[in-house]
Design a protein around this motif. Sequence first.
Motif, PDB file in Angstrom:
ATOM      1  N   VAL A  83       0.752  -1.092   0.090  1.00 33.96           N
ATOM      2  CA  VAL A  83      -0.157  -0.097  -0.145  1.00 33.96           C
ATOM      3  C   VAL A  83       0.780   1.135  -0.302  1.00 33.96           C
ATOM      4  CG1 VAL A  83      -2.101  -1.255   1.388  1.00 33.96           C
ATOM      5  CG2 VAL A  83      -0.107   0.279   2.575  1.00 33.96           C
ATOM      6  N   TRP A  84       0.311   2.206  -0.157  1.00 36.54           N
ATOM      7  CA  TRP A  84       1.082   3.783  -0.172  1.00 36.54           C
ATOM      8  C   TRP A  84       0.494   4.472   0.868  1.00 36.54           C
ATOM      9  CZ3 TRP A  84       5.456   3.858  -2.509  1.00 36.54           C
ATOM     10  CH2 TRP A  84       5.857   3.215  -3.831  1.00 36.54           C
ATOM     11  N   VAL A  85       1.193   5.121   1.602  1.00 36.49           N
ATOM     12  CA  VAL A  85       0.839   6.162   2.566  1.00 36.49           C
ATOM     13  C   VAL A  85       1.127   7.520   2.139  1.00 36.49           C
ATOM     14  CG1 VAL A  85       0.885   6.807   4.946  1.00 36.49           C
ATOM     15  CG2 VAL A  85       0.896   4.545   4.345  1.00 36.49           C
ATOM     16  N   VAL A  86       0.660   8.715   2.093  1.00 34.59           N
ATOM     17  CA  VAL A  86       1.021   9.894   1.539  1.00 34.59           C
ATOM     18  C   VAL A  86       1.271  10.712   2.882  1.00 34.59           C
ATOM     19  CG1 VAL A  86       0.296  12.141   0.430  1.00 34.59           C
ATOM     20  CG2 VAL A  86      -0.470   9.727  -0.443  1.00 34.59           C
ATOM     21  N   VAL A  87       2.398  10.881   3.121  1.00 33.71           N
ATOM     22  CA  VAL A  87       3.104  11.525   4.381  1.00 33.71           C
ATOM     23  C   VAL A  87       2.768  12.847   4.476  1.00 33.71           C
ATOM     24  CG1 VAL A  87       4.780  11.698   5.981  1.00 33.71           C
ATOM     25  CG2 VAL A  87       4.634   9.411   4.737  1.00 33.71           C
ATOM     26  N   GLU A  88       3.151  13.356   3.230  1.00 33.48           N
ATOM     27  CA  GLU A  88       2.883  14.818   2.988  1.00 33.48           C
ATOM     28  C   GLU A  88       2.412  15.111   1.558  1.00 33.48           C
ATOM     29  OE1 GLU A  88       5.581  18.761   3.282  1.00 33.48           O
ATOM     30  OE2 GLU A  88       6.364  16.886   4.024  1.00 33.48           O
ATOM     31  N   GLY A  89       1.487  16.016   1.512  1.00 33.58           N
ATOM     32  CA  GLY A  89       1.039  16.164   0.181  1.00 33.58           C
ATOM     33  C   GLY A  89      -0.236  15.872  -0.168  1.00 33.58           C
ATOM     34  N   ASN A  90      -0.702  15.900  -1.706  1.00 35.84           N
ATOM     35  CA  ASN A  90      -1.867  15.630  -2.194  1.00 35.84           C
ATOM     36  C   ASN A  90      -1.855  14.159  -2.982  1.00 35.84           C
ATOM     37  OD1 ASN A  90      -4.455  15.468  -3.551  1.00 35.84           O
ATOM     38  ND2 ASN A  90      -4.571  17.621  -3.932  1.00 35.84           N
ATOM     39  N   PRO A  91      -2.629  13.300  -2.596  1.00 42.05           N
ATOM     40  CA  PRO A  91      -2.798  12.157  -3.124  1.00 42.05           C
ATOM     41  C   PRO A  91      -2.859  11.963  -4.650  1.00 42.05           C
ATOM     42  CG  PRO A  91      -4.563  12.195  -1.727  1.00 42.05           C
ATOM     43  CD  PRO A  91      -3.595  13.248  -1.367  1.00 42.05           C
ATOM     44  N   SER A  92      -3.531  12.971  -4.912  1.00 42.59           N
ATOM     45  CA  SER A  92      -4.037  13.012  -6.376  1.00 42.59           C
ATOM     46  C   SER A  92      -2.682  13.530  -7.243  1.00 42.59           C
ATOM     47  CB  SER A  92      -4.933  14.331  -6.573  1.00 42.59           C
ATOM     48  OG  SER A  92      -4.509  15.265  -6.397  1.00 42.59           O
ATOM     49  N   SER A  93      -1.788  13.613  -6.828  1.00 48.25           N
ATOM     50  CA  SER A  93      -0.429  13.757  -7.504  1.00 48.25           C
ATOM     51  C   SER A  93       0.180  12.350  -7.953  1.00 48.25           C
ATOM     52  CB  SER A  93       0.726  14.450  -6.691  1.00 48.25           C
ATOM     53  OG  SER A  93       0.352  15.827  -6.404  1.00 48.25           O
ATOM     54  N   LEU A  94      -0.289  11.412  -7.233  1.00 47.54           N
ATOM     55  CA  LEU A  94       0.244   9.966  -7.547  1.00 47.54           C
ATOM     56  C   LEU A  94      -0.534   9.647  -9.068  1.00 47.54           C
ATOM     57  CD1 LEU A  94      -0.637   8.204  -4.145  1.00 47.54           C
ATOM     58  CD2 LEU A  94       1.435   8.823  -5.225  1.00 47.54           C
ATOM     59  N   PRO A  95       0.005   8.588  -9.578  1.00 45.91           N
ATOM     60  CA  PRO A  95      -0.280   8.249 -11.078  1.00 45.91           C
ATOM     61  C   PRO A  95      -1.561   7.368 -10.908  1.00 45.91           C
ATOM     62  CG  PRO A  95       2.026   7.449 -10.593  1.00 45.91           C
ATOM     63  CD  PRO A  95       1.494   8.194  -9.494  1.00 45.91           C
ATOM     64  N   ASP A  96      -2.498   7.770 -11.825  1.00 49.66           N
ATOM     65  CA  ASP A  96      -3.747   7.248 -12.008  1.00 49.66           C
ATOM     66  C   ASP A  96      -4.334   7.023 -10.878  1.00 49.66           C
ATOM     67  OD1 ASP A  96      -3.213   6.657 -14.875  1.00 49.66           O
ATOM     68  OD2 ASP A  96      -2.030   5.025 -14.409  1.00 49.66           O
ATOM     69  N   PHE A  97      -4.319   8.166  -9.909  1.00 48.78           N
ATOM     70  CA  PHE A  97      -5.021   8.208  -8.658  1.00 48.78           C
ATOM     71  C   PHE A  97      -6.503   8.257  -8.725  1.00 48.78           C
ATOM     72  CE2 PHE A  97      -6.783  10.498  -4.855  1.00 48.78           C
ATOM     73  CZ  PHE A  97      -6.439   9.367  -3.797  1.00 48.78           C
ATOM     74  N   PHE A  98      -7.193   7.439  -7.920  1.00 50.62           N
ATOM     75  CA  PHE A  98      -8.651   7.150  -8.116  1.00 50.62           C
ATOM     76  C   PHE A  98      -9.293   7.464  -6.504  1.00 50.62           C
ATOM     77  CE2 PHE A  98     -12.520   4.921  -7.536  1.00 50.62           C
ATOM     78  CZ  PHE A  98     -13.403   5.439  -8.423  1.00 50.62           C
ATOM     79  N   ARG A  99      -9.652   8.826  -6.285  1.00 51.21           N
ATOM     80  CA  ARG A  99     -10.341   8.940  -4.898  1.00 51.21           C
ATOM     81  C   ARG A  99     -11.598   8.307  -4.872  1.00 51.21           C
ATOM     82  NH1 ARG A  99      -8.766  12.808  -1.705  1.00 51.21           N
ATOM     83  NH2 ARG A  99      -7.409  13.910  -3.298  1.00 51.21           N
TER      84      ARG A  99
END
Length: 100
Positions: A83-99
Amino acid sequence: MQAIDAEARWHPSGWSLVFIGGDTLSATARSLAGFTTLRHRKHALTMVYRPMTTLPAMSAADDDAGVIVVGQVVRGTRNGYFVWVVVEGNPSSLPDFFRI
């Protein structure tokens, strides 16, 4: 010495869970933000954004020009999957991010 995530694998669907804040041990359903197709062998990555420019092609020396650091993501495991944990920042910066 065996790494904690030595037995973990990427989810067969191709999508990995993304959590916000905390760390890889405290990721809970309440901090679940969505999914990403990001796969990487490193445990921690810096998320960057490179704005589009109308300037002529840059030389190799200028390769980092225009890069804006937008956060940090750390790879962890949950239920045997990475899994990925976004420690700082906006997860929408990740590739193909689906909220969710």
